[in-house]
Design a protein around this motif. Structure first.
Motif, short mmCIF file in Angstrom:
data_model
loop_
_atom_site.label_atom_id
_atom_site.label_comp_id
_atom_site.label_asym_id
_atom_site.label_seq_id
_atom_site.Cartn_x
_atom_site.Cartn_y
_atom_site.Cartn_z
N GLU A 38 -4.17 48.56 4.14
CA GLU A 38 -3.76 47.18 4.43
C GLU A 38 -4.97 46.39 4.95
O GLU A 38 -5.86 46.93 5.61
CB GLU A 38 -2.64 47.18 5.46
N LYS A 39 -4.95 45.10 4.68
CA LYS A 39 -6.06 44.25 5.09
C LYS A 39 -6.20 44.21 6.61
O LYS A 39 -7.32 44.14 7.13
CB LYS A 39 -5.87 42.84 4.53
N ARG A 40 -5.08 44.26 7.31
CA ARG A 40 -5.16 44.22 8.77
C ARG A 40 -5.85 45.45 9.33
O ARG A 40 -6.51 45.38 10.38
CB ARG A 40 -3.77 44.07 9.37
N SER A 44 -9.10 45.26 11.62
CA SER A 44 -9.10 45.96 12.90
C SER A 44 -10.30 46.88 13.03
O SER A 44 -10.92 46.98 14.10
CB SER A 44 -7.80 46.74 13.06
#
Length: 285
Positions: A38-40, A44
């Motif tokens: 995921e991009k998050r 992070s």
């Protein structure tokens, strides 16, 4: 475009190794399919480590969160693990361990074992450092034969690092340059089929004799036994000339020993004449 490229590379690699199962001695090809990251998770990671992921590696993780393909070979009646290709997931892309090398009080750290700049070779790229000048992350554990690392050099505290390279850290804590980008390393890994110790081909000492045998068996077109070249920029090979190797060598004639000349004593002519007359008398008899 890169997302489609990495997806195609993974699919092509998987089909190639499915075909290798039908080759003699190759069996148990295992491919671990992983969902895209995921991009998050990528954002992070960048904020936590203060490093910007390169665009090609970011697109790779958006295609699959890591990569693992392994295959075995049958050696007589024993199954032996041979090929292994690994790219750590985002969660496993951790900084190189900075803990003590030994579990003793006041033991040295990796930063304490770092080499000075004046000991480095001037003709090669600047080597990474274990201290704050570099930020190092593990891409591939190499089955304990070293570590392939994503290295950010010339880092400044509090500033996000941008440029990175791929290096190989051997078990003696020496650095060896591999590629300037992740894409180049990925292609290099596929080319070497994940064979044991293939990263050691880029070191002065090279892989072990057993690893060379595996490479000669499964990678005969690109395998080279010695990376050193002669003056004509050609590999140093053992060139055998059958005409010379199997031609019999003519033995030189044995010199004949000259017998020492006998000097006749006094009365030698009389003795010679007596010998001749004696032979004549024997013939007459």
């Amino acid at each position: 475009m890169l997302l489609h490229t990495y997806a195609c590379m993974c699919m092509i690699l998987w089909h190639i190794f499915c075909l290798t199962e039908n080759l003699p001695g190759v069996l148990d090809v295992r491919f671990a399919e992983k969902a895209p990251a995921e991009k998050r998770c990528l954002l992070s990671w960048e904020q936590k480590n203060n490093c910007a992921l390169p665009e090609d590696l970011r697109d790779f993780y958006l295609t699959t969160d890591g990569f693992m393909l392994a295959w075995n070979s049958k050696l007589e009646n024993e199954v032996v693990p041979v090929g292994c290709m690994v790219i750590n997931s985002v969660a496993q892309l951790r900084p190189l361990i900075q803990s003590n090398v030994y579990s003793l009080p006041n033991a040295p750290t990796l930063a304490d074992l770092d080499f000075d700049d004046d000991l480095q070779e001037s003709d090669g790229p600047e080597q990474p450092h274990f201290d704050c000048r570099s930020r190092i992350f593990e891409l591939d554990p190499c089955n304990g034969n070293g570590k392939v690392c994503l290295v950010y050099k010339k880092c400044t505290p509090g500033v996000m690092a941008q440029q990175c390279e791929v290096w190989f850290l051997d078990r003696s804590l020496f650095w060896h340059y591999l590629t300037p980008s992740f894409t180049a390393y990925y292609r290099l890994m596929i080319t070497h089929l994940g064979l044991p110790e293939w990263q050691c081909n880029f070191t002065p000492y090279g892989p072990s004799p057993q690893a060379k045998q595996w490479a000669a068996l499964y990678q005969p077109l690109t395998f080279y036994g010695d990376p050193y070249l002669d003056t004509s920029s050609e590999p140093l090979l053992n060139k055998l000339d059958p005409a010379k190797a199997f031609r019999g060598k003519a033995k030189p004639p044995t010199p004949k020993k000259k017998q020492p000349a006998q000097v006749p004593a006094s009365g030698g002519s009389t003795a010679k004449g007596q010998g001749v007359s004696w032979r004549h008398s024997v013939t007459k008899r």
